[in-house]
Scaffold this motif. Structure first.
Motif, short mmCIF file in Angstrom:
data_model
loop_
_atom_site.label_atom_id
_atom_site.label_comp_id
_atom_site.label_asym_id
_atom_site.label_seq_id
_atom_site.Cartn_x
_atom_site.Cartn_y
_atom_site.Cartn_z
N ALA A 21 72.29 85.13 20.48
CA ALA A 21 72.23 86.56 20.79
C ALA A 21 71.66 87.31 19.60
O ALA A 21 72.07 87.09 18.46
CB ALA A 21 73.63 87.10 21.13
N HIS A 22 70.68 88.16 19.88
CA HIS A 22 70.18 89.07 18.87
C HIS A 22 69.73 90.34 19.57
O HIS A 22 69.95 90.49 20.78
CB HIS A 22 69.07 88.44 18.02
CG HIS A 22 67.97 87.80 18.82
ND1 HIS A 22 67.01 88.51 19.50
CD2 HIS A 22 67.70 86.49 19.05
CE1 HIS A 22 66.18 87.69 20.09
NE2 HIS A 22 66.58 86.45 19.85
N GLN A 23 69.10 91.24 18.86
CA GLN A 23 68.84 92.56 19.41
C GLN A 23 67.97 92.54 20.65
O GLN A 23 68.16 93.35 21.57
CB GLN A 23 68.17 93.44 18.34
CG GLN A 23 68.06 94.91 18.72
CD GLN A 23 67.56 95.75 17.57
OE1 GLN A 23 67.05 95.22 16.59
NE2 GLN A 23 67.70 97.05 17.68
N ALA A 24 67.01 91.62 20.72
CA ALA A 24 66.06 91.63 21.82
C ALA A 24 66.42 90.67 22.95
O ALA A 24 66.01 90.88 24.09
CB ALA A 24 64.66 91.29 21.31
N ARG A 25 67.19 89.61 22.65
CA ARG A 25 67.40 88.56 23.66
C ARG A 25 68.76 87.91 23.46
O ARG A 25 69.25 87.81 22.34
CB ARG A 25 66.29 87.51 23.56
CG ARG A 25 66.58 86.24 24.33
CD ARG A 25 65.37 85.33 24.42
NE ARG A 25 64.42 85.83 25.43
CZ ARG A 25 63.66 85.03 26.18
NH1 ARG A 25 63.71 83.73 26.04
NH2 ARG A 25 62.85 85.54 27.07
N ALA A 26 69.34 87.46 24.57
CA ALA A 26 70.59 86.70 24.52
C ALA A 26 70.52 85.60 25.57
O ALA A 26 69.88 85.75 26.61
CB ALA A 26 71.79 87.59 24.79
#
Length: 257
Positions: A21-26
């Motif tokens: 998980a990160h800001q743009a995609r999980a």
């Protein structure tokens, strides 16, 4: 997608796991289903296109909705993991090489991978940033940067997976059962894929090339090892991983230098 939860021998099929998980995609795992959630629908569309075009074993697409892609678990076990000896035999690595060759010879997807100009700019920025840390000695950094620049030569583009880490490749014996995580697929350098597959496992480069076939510039494969290592060190250190672990990125650069 991470390989660890894709291993049938791991956690029960009824649980839920945040794979990445990160800001743009999980990516979430719910039992045997992986849900990929992306803030940019175009990224989902590009991944679906790559999976549907790739003439190699891929995850089954279960369904797609705005910003979400559901994929089935692939069978088999990971080819290996960075920093650990691979449990797969040489014949499995050769089989992977043959499958990757088939991918590289297939009609290409629409999306263009990162340009060499962009890679060169990122590499310059990372080398500059690394000089302000104590993660690498000046000698290893300088030699690694020199080697890395050998990768930045134009080549005929192919259908490139773009993130062909060995734990994104699954095998059963010497059969390739699935290749996962096509989020970076596009038109690009074949040797980038081969380098990503074998980084930290130089002992299996000959096995991969036995299946892949001739025409491979081994020096450029090694140069891409240096590129990947230099671009990953700070990110890994800043996100709780250890780039100095045995067999990991810093070890790779030291062995090249």
């Amino acid at each position: 997608m991470s390989s660890s939860p894709n291993d049938p021998g791991n956690a029960p099929a009824s649980d839920l796991e945040i794979v990445v998980a990160h800001q743009a995609r999980a990516t979430l795992r719910v039992g045997d289903v992986f849900l990929k959630i992306d803030s940019e629908q175009g990224n989902i569309d590009a991944e679906v296109e790559a999976i549907e075009l790739a003439p190699v074993p891929t995850p089954t697409i279960l369904w797609q909705k705005p910003n979400v892609l559901a994929l089935a678990r692939v069978p088999g076990t990971a080819l290996g993991r960075l920093g650990e000896p691979s449990p797969a035999p040489a014949s499995a690595w050769a089989a992977v090489g043959a499958v990757v060759r088939r991918l590289h010879e297939a009609p290409m997807p629409a999306r263009q991978g990162a340009s060499l100009v962009d890679v060169a700019a990122r590499l310059d920025g990372e080398c500059e940033a690394l000089t302000r840390t104590d993660l690498l000695s000046p000698e290893v950094l300088a030699r690694g940067g020199e080697i890395a620049r050998g990768a930045l030569r134009s080549s005929r583009p192919v259908f490139m997976h773009g993130d062909l880490q060995l734990d994104h490749v699954f095998v059963d014996g010497d059969q390739v059962t699935g290749i996962i995580d096509w989020s970076a697929a596009g038109r690009g350098d074949a040797l980038f894929d081969l380098a990503t597959l074998t980084i930290g496992h130089e002992e299996h480069l000959d096995d991969v090339l036995a299946g892949y076939g001739g025409g491979v510039d081994r020096d450029r494969v090694r140069a891409w090892w240096a590129v990947r290592s230099l671009l990953g060190i700070r990110w890994l250190a800043e996100h709780g991983f250890d780039p100095a672990a045995p067999g990991a990125e810093i070890d790779v650069l030291k062995s090249l230098a």
